[in-house]
Design a protein around this motif. Structure first.
Motif, PDB file in Angstrom:
ATOM      1  N   LEU A   1       9.402 -17.644  27.784  1.00 43.93           N
ATOM      2  CA  LEU A   1       9.660 -16.250  27.803  1.00 43.93           C
ATOM      3  C   LEU A   1       8.244 -15.579  28.039  1.00 43.93           C
ATOM      4  CD1 LEU A   1      12.461 -14.527  27.562  1.00 43.93           C
ATOM      5  CD2 LEU A   1      11.702 -13.948  25.183  1.00 43.93           C
ATOM      6  N   ASP A   2       7.549 -15.437  29.162  1.00 41.64           N
ATOM      7  CA  ASP A   2       6.554 -14.641  29.138  1.00 41.64           C
ATOM      8  C   ASP A   2       6.605 -13.360  29.703  1.00 41.64           C
ATOM      9  OD1 ASP A   2       6.974 -15.082  32.183  1.00 41.64           O
ATOM     10  OD2 ASP A   2       5.376 -16.650  32.365  1.00 41.64           O
ATOM     11  N   MET A   3       5.597 -12.830  30.061  1.00 38.90           N
ATOM     12  CA  MET A   3       5.440 -11.444  30.632  1.00 38.90           C
ATOM     13  C   MET A   3       5.884 -11.251  31.912  1.00 38.90           C
ATOM     14  SD  MET A   3       1.293 -11.051  31.494  1.00 38.90           S
ATOM     15  CE  MET A   3       1.547  -9.646  32.320  1.00 38.90           C
ATOM     16  N   ASN A   4       6.156 -12.276  32.770  1.00 36.67           N
ATOM     17  CA  ASN A   4       6.817 -12.109  33.972  1.00 36.67           C
ATOM     18  C   ASN A   4       8.237 -11.713  33.976  1.00 36.67           C
ATOM     19  OD1 ASN A   4       4.372 -12.401  35.761  1.00 36.67           O
ATOM     20  ND2 ASN A   4       4.127 -14.274  34.634  1.00 36.67           N
ATOM     21  N   VAL A   5       8.749 -12.916  32.991  1.00 36.95           N
ATOM     22  CA  VAL A   5      10.158 -12.486  33.044  1.00 36.95           C
ATOM     23  C   VAL A   5      10.611 -11.153  32.450  1.00 36.95           C
ATOM     24  CG1 VAL A   5      12.220 -13.322  31.439  1.00 36.95           C
ATOM     25  CG2 VAL A   5      10.568 -15.027  32.321  1.00 36.95           C
ATOM     26  N   LEU A   6       9.487 -10.619  31.477  1.00 40.54           N
ATOM     27  CA  LEU A   6      10.138  -9.262  30.880  1.00 40.54           C
ATOM     28  C   LEU A   6       9.639  -8.304  32.040  1.00 40.54           C
ATOM     29  CD1 LEU A   6       8.073  -9.804  27.266  1.00 40.54           C
ATOM     30  CD2 LEU A   6      10.646 -10.095  27.808  1.00 40.54           C
ATOM     31  N   MET A   7       8.825  -8.347  32.849  1.00 39.50           N
ATOM     32  CA  MET A   7       8.474  -7.269  33.744  1.00 39.50           C
ATOM     33  C   MET A   7       9.396  -7.348  34.808  1.00 39.50           C
ATOM     34  SD  MET A   7       6.052  -5.708  32.573  1.00 39.50           S
ATOM     35  CE  MET A   7       4.718  -5.479  31.432  1.00 39.50           C
TER      36      MET A   7
END
Length: 890
Positions: free
Chosen positions: A331-337
């Motif tokens: 669950l990294d920043m790319n998923v969140l963004m």
């Protein structure tokens, strides 16, 4: 039928019909053998060379090689396979599991080909097992033959002597079945002996620390991988595995990134500059067009189209990375963004979605540029060494690539040129600037027999150097390798931050989902408002700034230290150095020159030459600096050693030898007191030498003292200055440890400026002294030469070795290595460590405060999506820039 000329050693192997194959005008060389079949073979070879064998099959088989080289054998099968290699190598065989006959031709029940190591597919799985129950070599053949019948097993090799079975198979699953297969034929398999290989890969395309976690998670799921560690700051993957490099690189690609094998300090070929990624610029342009068109009379749909294109162009890479992250369970920043941008578009906030994507891309681009500068701080060290060298070839000098130069070759290095490889001067003398290795500001004089290091600069005379290390083994290559290893090791603070982030992110992610769903279900506001707030919370959930707050600072500090001649072995030791409150120094060779000289010689029997000859005889067999001083003193006066026997070193006290049947001793007063020899007559001389700061060596027998030798060591010029700078850096207590008597220790301690000293210490007593300081509540660093002081270095909270250049032991054993043979860089190391700790604290607190402030602003509706992205990427950028200040510290 043409004549075939037979040779006494020529042997022919037949099959069912024992037909003889003939070839017009074919004359096999010595030891050649030919094999017939029921159908005639047609070898197309022009020449069958020595020890070559050709074997037939039940169906026609053609050898299409142009030449079958020495000791080559082709073996029969039931399928009429073709030998497809153009030229087979010497001693190549194609046997599977059966026995080889005298002609070198093999047959098999299954007719399977055994692949040579050169032809094994890189994707094959390899494992070694320990076999129990084998009684004789035929048991090994039984196991090989049985496993050879399995089509999924490419090779099975049993070494009866070691009891080990090596199996190559198409997959790890097949290897897991090997114990059962072996068990069926009456043998037991112990736990498999897995030979993991450790490799380093360079990773391209990582945007933040969470990308590193994505790669780690994906690789850890692979059955051939034991451990995978990715360091975002260095851009390196450190992995232990049993697969091939191709497999590892493909697996990294599956997680959305690109990997290449690390050159490990070797000079890489110049790579053409990559084309600029214009997606951020294009995305920003369409965002601007959409924003401008929204204030005109143009249709609203046109603005939406511009925003949509901006999202698609700028969001392609994050969306791709998000896909791979979800696939690997991260669950990294790319998923969140990506979730935030997609969610904004779905609820009609096209401007917000486009702004999120563009700001995120812009922030990543700026972060990557900053991080690359940090990574290049060490890579640039490779450029310090020239790519070519002038090498002696016969009577001429030729230019040659450093990669092609071998140990023992002679190099010519002219004034102003850089030394290309480590070596030893065999002709000439010069001054060399060793700053790239040791950090020393002044050039060092070098003469014949002295060691020189790659990357140093020859300032004056022309010298000839005999190469002692290959390009990948030079001191500077080892420095680069050790520093990159150190940068990959997590510091305690970093480990804590990673654990915190791993808990923080999923909690905030779940909280964001709850906020999107429950308030509108319960009638508190509209779905649009709460989904928007939830999306903002998703962006805030990304702990990017927090995750990189520590590693970038650590990498910058270690890189700075390396450029200044100090090797710090990892973030743990960097943090420890910043927390040290007391520092202990070994006296000889650390505070002093380590080259004592004889200052006084008192003969009690009026025969100085005899006294010195006895002393030299005893001390010649010792490597102690004081013994060397006495030996050199005798040599200068042309006093030869006598014939001695039964040499013995007496730890911490002296040495002895037997001369003409009499035991003679050379040592400190303690040694003679233990032999009950009265020292009343010489106490005055002893105290006088000790008060002058000299060390005492008494020479005598078991009955009396024959004379006294006074030996003094001089304090290094840089020592006093370094001690003062350490005090200014905030160290509370500086301690000297020595085996000298109290008088000598007191005088040297006073001259050096240390606060405290421990005298008359045996090697094991230094450990006790360190423990005593620790018992007083101090965090103690020990500074020594890395060899003789190993126990004390290990006992201290931090071990610092001096003179690491050219000393592999020091580079391997100590926590911190001062490459120069003095304390000049030690104050810089302490200041750098303390500043690093301060910057890490600044980064962590700034990241946390930014996050919590953003969280608080979400619920009143004061934080927009684009502001949340700006807060996240902006905080990460601030943290990186703040950490990079450590690169510039002087």
């Amino acid at each position: 039928m043409s004549r075939i000329e037979e040779h006494p050693k020529n042997s022919c192997c037949s099959s069912e019909s024992s037909d003889i194959t003939s070839t017009p005008m074919l004359e096999p060389d010595t030891n050649a053998s030919c094999c017939g079949t029921t159908e005639k073979d047609s070898p197309n070879t022009s020449t069958i060379e020595k020890d070559s064998a050709c074997c037939g099959t039940s169906e026609k088989k053609k050898s299409i090689s142009g030449t079958i080289e020495e000791e080559n054998a082709c073996c029969s099968t039931s399928d009429g396979d073709r030998l497809s290699s153009s030229i087979s190598e010497k001693e190549s065989t194609c046997c599977s599991t059966s026995e080889k006959n005298n002609s070198g031709c093999c047959s098999s029940e299954q007719g399977a080909e055994e692949k040579s190591k050169q032809n094994i597919s890189p994707s094959l799985a390899l494992r070694t097992y320990k076999v129990e129950g084998m009684d004789c070599p035929s048991c090994a053949a039984t196991i090989e033959k049985s496993l050879g019948k399995n089509e999924s097993i490419q090779s099975a090799e049993v070494n009866y002597g070691t009891g080990k079975l090596k199996v190559e198979a198409s997959s790890v699953a097949v290897l897991d079945e090997v114990p059962k297969l072996v068990g069926k034929i009456g043998f037991d398999i112990a736990a498999p002996v897995v030979n993991y290989q450790a490799e380093t890969y360079v990773i391209e395309g990582m945007d933040c620390g969470s990308c590193a976690q994505t790669i780690e998670k994906h690789l850890s799921q692979h059955p051939d991988v034991k451990e995978a560690r990715v360091n975002f700051s260095t851009g390196k993957l450190h992995i232990q595995h049993t697969a091939s490099p191709d497999v590892i690189m493909k697996e990294v690609e599956k997680s959305g990134f690109k990997a290449s094998v690390d050159s490990k300090g070797k000079r890489e070929e110049t790579v053409k500059s990559k084309p600029k990624d214009l997606r951020t610029t294009i995305s920003g342009s369409f965002l601007g067009l959409g924003f401008i068109s929204s204030f005109t009379a143009l249709p609203e749909m046109l603005s939406v189209m511009f925003y949509a294109v901006s999202i698609l162009v700028g969001g392609y890479k994050p969306a791709k990375s998000a896909f791979y992250s979800i696939k690997s369970g991260s669950l990294d920043m790319n998923v969140l963004m990506a979730s935030a941008a997609l969610g904004a578009a779905l609820i009609g906030e096209w401007f917000e979605g486009a702004m999120v994507v563009w700001l995120f891309a812009l922030g990543n681009m700026l972060q990557n540029r900053s991080i690359e500068r940090t990574r290049d701080s060490i890579r640039s060290l490779i450029d310090l060494t020239p790519s070519e060298a002038t090498v002696k070839s016969g009577s001429e000098w030729i230019k040659k690539s450093v990669e092609e130069i071998t140990i023992g070759e002679v190099l010519l290095i002219k004034p102003g040129e850089k030394v290309p490889l480590d070596g030893e001067i065999i002709s000439g003398a010069s001054s060399l600037n060793q700053a790239p290795i040791t950090g020393e500001s002044l050039p060092v004089d070098k003469k014949q027999g002295d060691e020189v290091f790659a990357g140093t600069i020859n300032e004056h005379g022309s010298i000839q150097v005999k190469v002692t290390k290959l390009v990948e083994d030079t001191t500077i290559a080892n420095i680069i390798h050790l520093v990159e290893e150190a940068q990959a090791k997590k510091a305690p603070t970093q480990a804590f931050v990673d654990r915190f982030a791993s808990v923080y992110t999923p909690i905030v992610f779940i909280l964001a989902l709850l906020i999107m769903v429950f308030p509108p279900l319960l009638g508190f506001g509209t779905w649009g408002d709460w989904i928007y707030k939830g999306l903002a919370l998703l962006v805030v959930a990304c702990p990017c700034a927090l995750v990189i707050s520590t590693p970038v600072a650590i990498v910058s500090a270690i890189g700075n230290a390396a450029k200044n001649g100090v090797l710090i072995k990892g973030g743990t030791f960097l943090e420890k150095a910043g927390a040290i409150t007391a520092m202990a120094f070994d006296k000889t060779g650390t505070l002093t020159e380590g080259k004592p000289r004889v200052t006084q010689l008192i003969d009690l029997n009026n025969n100085r030459d005899d006294l010195l000859a006895i002393a030299r005889t005893i001390e010649e067999h010792s490597t102690h600096p004081i013994a060397s001083a006495i030996t050199s003193y005798a040599e200068e006066r042309h006093i030869s050693a006598q014939n001695g026997t039964d040499y013995e070193a007496i730890a911490g006290k002296g040495a002895k030898a037997v001369i003409d049947g009499v035991e003679y001793f050379a040592g400190n007063p303690k040694l003679f007191k233990e032999m009950n020899i009265a020292l009343d007559k010489v106490n005055g001389e002893i105290h006088s030498i000790q008060n002058d700061g000299g060390s005492i060596v008494l020479v005598g027998t078991r009955k009396k003292v024959l004379g006294i030798i006074g030996v003094s060591d001089t304090i290094r010029e840089i020592t006093v200055q370094s001690i003062q700078h350490l005090k200014q850096a905030g160290l509370n207590e500086l301690v000297m440890l020595t085996g000298d008597n109290d008088g000598t220790a007191k005088k040297i301690a006073s001259s050096a400026g240390v606060d405290r000293y421990f005298s008359e210490l045996l090697p094991e007593d230094k450990v006790k002294a360190i423990k005593e300081l620790q018992a007083e509540g101090k965090r103690v660093a020990m500074v020594g030469d890395g060899i003789n002081d190993a126990p004390a270095l290990a006992t201290a909270d931090l071990g610092i070795a001096m003179g690491g250049a050219g000393t592999d032991t020091a580079m391997e054993t100590a926590d911190i290595v001062l490459m120069a043979d003095n304390l000049e860089k030690l104050p810089h190391t302490v200041r750098l460590s303390r500043r690093t700790l301060a910057i890490i604290k600044q980064n962590v607190w700034f990241s946390l405060i930014t996050k919590f402030a953003a969280l608080l602003l979400i619920f009143p509706g004061l934080l927009t999506l684009w502001m949340a992205v700006l807060a996240d990427t902006g905080a990460a950028l601030v943290v990186i820039i703040n950490s990079m200040r450590l690169l510039r510290q002087k």
